[in-house]
Design a protein around this motif. Structure first.
Motif, PDB file in Angstrom:
ATOM      1  N   ILE A 184       0.854  -1.191   0.000  1.00 43.43           N
ATOM      2  CA  ILE A 184       0.000   0.000   0.000  1.00 43.43           C
ATOM      3  C   ILE A 184       0.892   1.244   0.000  1.00 43.43           C
ATOM      4  O   ILE A 184       1.893   1.303   0.711  1.00 43.43           O
ATOM      5  CB  ILE A 184      -0.942  -0.017   1.224  1.00 43.43           C
ATOM      6  CG1 ILE A 184      -1.858  -1.243   1.138  1.00 43.43           C
ATOM      7  CG2 ILE A 184      -1.775   1.252   1.289  1.00 43.43           C
ATOM      8  CD1 ILE A 184      -2.751  -1.446   2.358  1.00 43.43           C
ATOM      9  N   THR A 185       0.508   2.227  -0.848  1.00 44.80           N
ATOM     10  CA  THR A 185       1.453   3.299  -1.171  1.00 44.80           C
ATOM     11  C   THR A 185       1.224   4.611  -0.444  1.00 44.80           C
ATOM     12  O   THR A 185       2.042   5.522  -0.554  1.00 44.80           O
ATOM     13  CB  THR A 185       1.387   3.598  -2.673  1.00 44.80           C
ATOM     14  OG1 THR A 185       0.040   3.987  -2.981  1.00 44.80           O
ATOM     15  CG2 THR A 185       1.768   2.384  -3.489  1.00 44.80           C
ATOM     16  N   GLY A 186       0.079   4.764   0.230  1.00 46.54           N
ATOM     17  CA  GLY A 186      -0.179   6.044   0.890  1.00 46.54           C
ATOM     18  C   GLY A 186      -1.001   7.008   0.051  1.00 46.54           C
ATOM     19  O   GLY A 186      -1.231   8.145   0.452  1.00 46.54           O
ATOM     20  N   ASP A 187      -1.453   6.578  -1.138  1.00 43.57           N
ATOM     21  CA  ASP A 187      -2.313   7.425  -1.964  1.00 43.57           C
ATOM     22  C   ASP A 187      -3.756   7.328  -1.477  1.00 43.57           C
ATOM     23  O   ASP A 187      -4.167   6.327  -0.894  1.00 43.57           O
ATOM     24  CB  ASP A 187      -2.261   6.974  -3.438  1.00 43.57           C
ATOM     25  CG  ASP A 187      -0.941   7.336  -4.088  1.00 43.57           C
ATOM     26  OD1 ASP A 187      -0.264   8.230  -3.580  1.00 43.57           O
ATOM     27  OD2 ASP A 187      -0.596   6.698  -5.101  1.00 43.57           O
ATOM     28  N   GLY A 188      -4.553   8.362  -1.796  1.00 42.03           N
ATOM     29  CA  GLY A 188      -5.975   8.347  -1.478  1.00 42.03           C
ATOM     30  C   GLY A 188      -6.202   8.138   0.017  1.00 42.03           C
ATOM     31  O   GLY A 188      -5.525   8.723   0.854  1.00 42.03           O
ATOM     32  N   ALA A 195      -0.094   7.907   7.908  1.00 42.09           N
ATOM     33  CA  ALA A 195       0.068   8.791   9.066  1.00 42.09           C
ATOM     34  C   ALA A 195      -0.007   7.999  10.372  1.00 42.09           C
ATOM     35  O   ALA A 195       0.648   8.345  11.361  1.00 42.09           O
ATOM     36  CB  ALA A 195      -1.005   9.876   9.028  1.00 42.09           C
ATOM     37  N   GLY A 196      -0.799   6.935  10.366  1.00 41.71           N
ATOM     38  CA  GLY A 196      -0.955   6.119  11.570  1.00 41.71           C
ATOM     39  C   GLY A 196       0.106   5.042  11.714  1.00 41.71           C
ATOM     40  O   GLY A 196      -0.005   4.185  12.608  1.00 41.71           O
ATOM     41  N   GLY A 197       1.103   5.055  10.836  1.00 37.23           N
ATOM     42  CA  GLY A 197       2.196   4.090  10.955  1.00 37.23           C
ATOM     43  C   GLY A 197       1.815   2.673  10.567  1.00 37.23           C
ATOM     44  O   GLY A 197       2.489   1.707  10.939  1.00 37.23           O
ATOM     45  N   GLU A 198       0.740   2.514   9.781  1.00 37.86           N
ATOM     46  CA  GLU A 198       0.290   1.164   9.421  1.00 37.86           C
ATOM     47  C   GLU A 198       0.990   0.612   8.182  1.00 37.86           C
ATOM     48  O   GLU A 198       0.852  -0.564   7.862  1.00 37.86           O
ATOM     49  CB  GLU A 198      -1.217   1.182   9.139  1.00 37.86           C
ATOM     50  CG  GLU A 198      -2.088   1.329  10.365  1.00 37.86           C
ATOM     51  CD  GLU A 198      -3.543   1.030  10.036  1.00 37.86           C
ATOM     52  OE1 GLU A 198      -3.900  -0.149   9.962  1.00 37.86           O
ATOM     53  OE2 GLU A 198      -4.307   2.002   9.820  1.00 37.86           O
ATOM     54  N   LEU A 199       1.672   1.510   7.437  1.00 39.63           N
ATOM     55  CA  LEU A 199       2.271   1.043   6.175  1.00 39.63           C
ATOM     56  C   LEU A 199       3.715   0.595   6.379  1.00 39.63           C
ATOM     57  O   LEU A 199       4.396   1.038   7.298  1.00 39.63           O
ATOM     58  CB  LEU A 199       2.207   2.153   5.119  1.00 39.63           C
ATOM     59  CG  LEU A 199       0.804   2.678   4.821  1.00 39.63           C
ATOM     60  CD1 LEU A 199       0.840   3.614   3.610  1.00 39.63           C
ATOM     61  CD2 LEU A 199      -0.187   1.542   4.562  1.00 39.63           C
TER      62      LEU A 199
END
Lengths: 356, 222
Positions: A184-188, A195-199
């Motif tokens: 998951i790239t952080g788009d959309g 921001a929540g550190g999930e990626l």
């Protein structure tokens, strides 16, 4: 010196509906939640496809939103097939019953079905709707019963990164022919996840990629979406580069407008206007300024690390839509590769000096 | 028409049909040529009678028919060939590219590389052409990047890439201007414990593969 200025329009990514029956936390398109409306009738869009065929169209990818929400989905499949087009479908699987599976089979569609976790808890949490996991499994079983091979797509983030083995087992049990892993790239919407550190960080993605590359080949092929700069030659030989053919692709948005791809659904700068008037497809394809600029500037004016990468002319910046979203410039260096370079993780042997 | 044109001309590429070898705006050097000298892989400039203008496309095949010789041309990025071109329509052959106030001559190896890369098919080369290919290693423009036993070949002027497997990487490093065909065959026989026939076939196959990069397809990744 050529008689034609524009390259052939080979592929349309058709975002069939602007709605979705799931509300995934990681969706990059951000469709409205619900099952109604938000699509154009096939009769209104058929001329768009017909006109695109005169420009070289050979393939249509049906996606969304959830494409099976379109009330004429079966009819669209049959008509596209009758036109001789290659059909690809991306679906969450929950609306896929016996009839849909048979229609997909009859159309020879190449189906990708999203399952992000080997259990309901995690999948439903990411997908935002209880029952999404069971629905996806049901859909997969209908595909298998119809005799249609399919690919399972899993979006990778911190919570499921340790479950890839179980995902592959699940895919094998469901009869999938491959699993595609998309970090998951952080788009959309997934900006909030970032921001929540999930990626996963670039370092984590690359570590997982290497770990899986060293894993014994199981019954189901695992395709891991990292930029070609990080793929060993053996993987490139086996799986190809996995790059985007953006110079021959156009997005058809749910309301009949054109976009660079699905990004046009929510980034006004990459919404190229309506395709519904006669001749509009040619006018957009041959005259849209963003498309003209891309044809002029890709790959020679790619910036950052992409401009120095060995694969520049093949990878074309990996995903210019993502580069635009993250850096405000279609020609910006791909953020994943930039981060890898800054962290000393970009392979030095894949950097070169281009002369144009 | 002999005698009519004797000097090189410059043409500016318009459009995208020759990507990625040439781009819109590239200034090319066009040299007058006798039609009989043309070979597959050459890029030519021609004007079709009644056509819209001059076209820069690559010769992908040459056919001899009842109507005489016909050149089959195609843009590297186009899916299909043009209507056959008559030798009399040919204005010249592209022999170089002008950039930064200097002309860089095109290598025959590049022509064959793009001929194969654009079509994904194997180029059939004469022995003479294969010998010319040996000059590739002497071309300082081509970047050789070993990775383990394999390697990547990169052309910085075009951005073109070819992957070399272990045997390919081994052979490429022997294309140093010191080894002739016999010498390379001998080294292959020694290194891979194969017979002369197999080694010679490997070498011939590899030299053909230099012209047919297997990576130039397009895929859709997202």
């Amino acid at each position: 010196m050529s008689e034609r200025e524009a390259p052939p329009l080979r592929v349309i990514y058709w975002y069939l509906t602007g709605g979705c029956n799931l509300r995934c936390r990681h969706c990059w398109i951000d469709p409205a939640f619900g099952e109604g409306g938000r699509h154009r009738p096939w009769a209104a869009l058929r001329p768009v496809i017909e006109e695109a065929r005169t420009l070289g169209l050979v393939e249509v990818k049906l996606t969304g939103g959830e494409p099976l929400l379109h009330p004429e989905f079966g009819r669209i499949l049959a008509d596209l097939q009758a036109m001789g087009l290659t059909i690809r479908v991306e679906t969450n699987g929950t609306l896929l019953g016996t009839a849909e599976a048979r229609a997909l089979r009859a159309a020879g569609a190449d189906v990708s079905l999203s399952i992000d976790a080997p259990s309901a808890t995690l999948h439903d949490d990411l997908r935002g709707v209880p029952g999404a996991f069971e629905g996806a499994l049901r859909g997969a079983r209908h595909l298998r019963a119809a005799g249609l091979p399919f690919q399972m797509i899993a979006c990778l983030y911190r919570a499921n990164a340790g479950l890839v083995g179980e995902l592959a087992d699940l895919a094998a049990g469901l009869g999938a022919c491959s699993v595609k892993l998309n970090p998951i790239t952080g788009d959309g919407r997934s900006g909030a996840m970032a921001a929540g550190g999930e990626l996963l960080t670039v370092a984590e993605v690359l570590a997982l990629y290497r770990q899986l590359a060293g894993r014994a080949e199981g019954p189901v092929r695992i395709l891991f979406d990292v930029p070609p700069a990080f793929k060993p030659l053996s993987a490139i030989r086996r799986d190809g580069l996995g790059t985007c053919g953006i110079l021959t692709i156009l997005g058809l948005l749910h309301d009949g407008r054109a976009g660079l791809c699905g990004i046009g659904e929510h980034v006004p700068a990459l919404d190229f206007g309506s395709l519904l008037a006669p001749g509009a497809v040619r006018r957009v394809w041959e005259g849209n300024e963003t498309l003209l600029a891309l044809r002029r500037d890709l790959p020679g004016r790619l910036g950052g690390v992409c401009g120095r990468c060995l694969w520049r002319n093949y990878c074309l910046g990996k995903c210019v839509a993502h580069n635009f979203t993250q850096a405000g410039d279609l020609l910006a260096g791909h953020p994943f590769c930039e981060e890898a370079l800054a962290a000393g993780l970009f392979p030095a042997g894949r950097l070169v000096e281009h002369r144009f | 028409m002999p005698g009519e044109r004797t000097t090189d001309e410059m043409v500016v590429v318009r459009g995208h049909s020759m990507r990625p070898a040439f781009r819109a705006g590239d200034v090319l050097v066009v040299t007058p040529v006798e039609a009989g000298e043309l070979r597959p892989g050459n890029v030519i400039v021609y004007r079709r009678p009644g056509g819209a203008g001059e076209v820069v496309h690559r010769v992908v095949a040459i056919r001899e028919g009842d109507g005489g010789r016909a050149l089959i041309t195609q843009g590297d990025s186009w899916p299909a060939p043009d209507e056959p071109v008559r030798p009399g329509w040919v204005i010249g052959r592209v022999t170089g590219r002008y950039r930064d106030r200097r002309v860089r001559r095109l290598w025959r190896a590049e022509e064959l590389f793009w001929l194969g890369a654009a079509r994904g098919r194997r180029a059939v080369m004469s022995r003479e052409e294969r010998e010319r290919m040996a000059a590739l290693a002497a071309n300082p423009e081509i970047v050789f990047r070993p990775e383990g036993d394999e390697a990547i070949l990169f052309n910085p002027d075009t951005g073109g890439i070819m992957l070399l497997n272990e045997t390919g990487a081994f052979i490429y490093q022997l294309l140093d201007g010191e080894h002739d065909e016999e010498g390379i065959v001998a080294r292959l026989m020694d290194a891979y414990e194969v017979g002369r026939e197999e080694a010679a076939a490997d070498l011939a196959g590899f030299l053909e593969r230099l012209a047919a990069a297997g990576l130039a397809g397009e895929a859709h990744g997202c």
